[in-house]
Scaffold this motif. Structure first.
Motif, PDB file in Angstrom:
ATOM      1  N   THR A   6       0.804  -1.202  -0.109  1.00 59.21           N
ATOM      2  CA  THR A   6       0.001   0.264   0.155  1.00 59.21           C
ATOM      3  C   THR A   6       0.973   1.416   0.007  1.00 59.21           C
ATOM      4  O   THR A   6       2.148   1.243  -0.080  1.00 59.21           O
ATOM      5  CB  THR A   6      -0.904   0.083   1.266  1.00 59.21           C
ATOM      6  N   GLY A   7       0.069   2.360   0.343  1.00 60.32           N
ATOM      7  CA  GLY A   7       0.805   3.691   0.262  1.00 60.32           C
ATOM      8  C   GLY A   7       0.816   4.424  -1.048  1.00 60.32           C
ATOM      9  O   GLY A   7      -0.063   4.479  -1.789  1.00 60.32           O
ATOM     10  N   ASN A   8       2.078   4.813  -1.295  1.00 57.96           N
ATOM     11  CA  ASN A   8       2.048   5.660  -2.761  1.00 57.96           C
ATOM     12  C   ASN A   8       2.178   4.921  -3.810  1.00 57.96           C
ATOM     13  O   ASN A   8       3.038   4.861  -4.732  1.00 57.96           O
ATOM     14  CB  ASN A   8       3.461   6.629  -2.453  1.00 57.96           C
ATOM     15  N   PRO A  12      -3.394  -0.155  -4.498  1.00 60.51           N
ATOM     16  CA  PRO A  12      -2.822  -1.228  -3.394  1.00 60.51           C
ATOM     17  C   PRO A  12      -3.276  -2.776  -3.911  1.00 60.51           C
ATOM     18  O   PRO A  12      -4.320  -2.886  -4.351  1.00 60.51           O
ATOM     19  CB  PRO A  12      -3.599  -0.606  -2.299  1.00 60.51           C
ATOM     20  N   ALA A 101       7.460   8.407  -5.296  1.00 68.53           N
ATOM     21  CA  ALA A 101       7.582   7.506  -4.069  1.00 68.53           C
ATOM     22  C   ALA A 101       9.395   7.697  -3.618  1.00 68.53           C
ATOM     23  O   ALA A 101      10.262   7.956  -4.327  1.00 68.53           O
ATOM     24  CB  ALA A 101       7.438   6.199  -4.742  1.00 68.53           C
ATOM     25  N   SER A 105       8.537   1.628   3.731  1.00 65.43           N
ATOM     26  CA  SER A 105       8.572   0.917   5.153  1.00 65.43           C
ATOM     27  C   SER A 105       8.109  -0.330   5.232  1.00 65.43           C
ATOM     28  O   SER A 105       6.890  -0.720   4.645  1.00 65.43           O
ATOM     29  CB  SER A 105       7.596   2.106   6.230  1.00 65.43           C
ATOM     30  N   SER A 114      13.295   0.570   6.984  1.00 64.66           N
ATOM     31  CA  SER A 114      12.813   1.758   6.103  1.00 64.66           C
ATOM     32  C   SER A 114      14.037   1.173   5.070  1.00 64.66           C
ATOM     33  O   SER A 114      15.153   0.599   5.368  1.00 64.66           O
ATOM     34  CB  SER A 114      13.366   2.917   6.690  1.00 64.66           C
ATOM     35  N   LYS A 159       3.663  -6.049   5.897  1.00 63.09           N
ATOM     36  CA  LYS A 159       3.092  -4.858   5.214  1.00 63.09           C
ATOM     37  C   LYS A 159       4.269  -4.029   4.521  1.00 63.09           C
ATOM     38  O   LYS A 159       5.034  -3.898   5.365  1.00 63.09           O
ATOM     39  CB  LYS A 159       2.138  -4.184   6.088  1.00 63.09           C
ATOM     40  N   VAL A 161       4.756  -0.599   2.827  1.00 66.90           N
ATOM     41  CA  VAL A 161       4.189   0.854   2.607  1.00 66.90           C
ATOM     42  C   VAL A 161       5.098   1.605   1.979  1.00 66.90           C
ATOM     43  O   VAL A 161       6.119   2.152   2.287  1.00 66.90           O
ATOM     44  CB  VAL A 161       4.150   1.450   3.952  1.00 66.90           C
ATOM     45  N   GLU A 163       6.331   4.965   0.555  1.00 66.00           N
ATOM     46  CA  GLU A 163       5.829   6.487   1.077  1.00 66.00           C
ATOM     47  C   GLU A 163       6.212   7.442  -0.162  1.00 66.00           C
ATOM     48  O   GLU A 163       6.844   7.343  -1.077  1.00 66.00           O
ATOM     49  CB  GLU A 163       7.058   6.658   2.135  1.00 66.00           C
TER      50      GLU A 163
END
Length: 163
Positions: A6-8, A12, A101, A105, A114, A159, A161, A163
């Motif tokens: 997910t995220g940027n 997703p 992006a 994470s 990270s 997960k 993610v 950013e």
């Protein structure tokens, strides 16, 4: 046993590593980290073997009608006993990371890590050891494409993610 990406991202997605054992895009753990020269030698051997198999199959088809075989016994044994990784770039293409992006994470059972987008693009996800899904510290372990973290992979990823 699933992983959310997910995220940027444009889309997703949810990844299910338990079905990757049947995916043709998987790579054996040993092949994932061999050098380019070793892979060229292996490719030449593979071409030679494929040629021999082709010749045998053509000869057999002249004698017998074709039979629909999906997986040979040898391939089945490899799947049931092998250790496999899945290159994550296949899924990142489907998720379509946005151009802005900046990082990634990784949420794991042991906390967050990270990494850079480039590290994620080249990452390999270990999902099966000895033909079985990773139960302890699973569902996947992340290995960087350059093999720099082979001794200490990122384990227990739940997960991803962007950013």
């Amino acid at each position: 046993m699933i992983i959310q990406l997910t995220g940027n991202v444009q889309h997703p997605i949810t990844l299910d590593p338990t079905v990757w054992i049947f995916d043709d895009r998987k790579v054996s753990f040993e092949e994932a980290f061999t050098s380019a020269s070793e892979q060229e030698n292996n490719d030449e051997d593979d071409i030679r073997k494929a040629s021999q198999i082709w010749d045998r199959e053509v000869y057999q088809q002249k004698l017998n009608p074709p039979i629909n075989k999906s997986i040979s016994t040898f391939e089945k044994k490899q799947i049931l006993d092998g250790t496999f990784v899945m290159p994550i770039h296949h899924f990142l293409g489907n998720a379509q990371l946005h151009d802005n992006a900046s990082g990634v994470s990784l949420e794991t059972i042991n906390g967050n890590h990270s990494i850079t987008v480039d590290q994620l693009q080249n990452a390999q996800l270990l999902f099966a050891v000895d033909g079985k899904p990773i139960q302890e510290e699973g569902p996947v372990h992340i290995y960087f494409g350059d093999g720099s973290n082979q001794e200490e992979p990122i384990k227990g990823v739940k997960k991803i993610v962007v950013e």
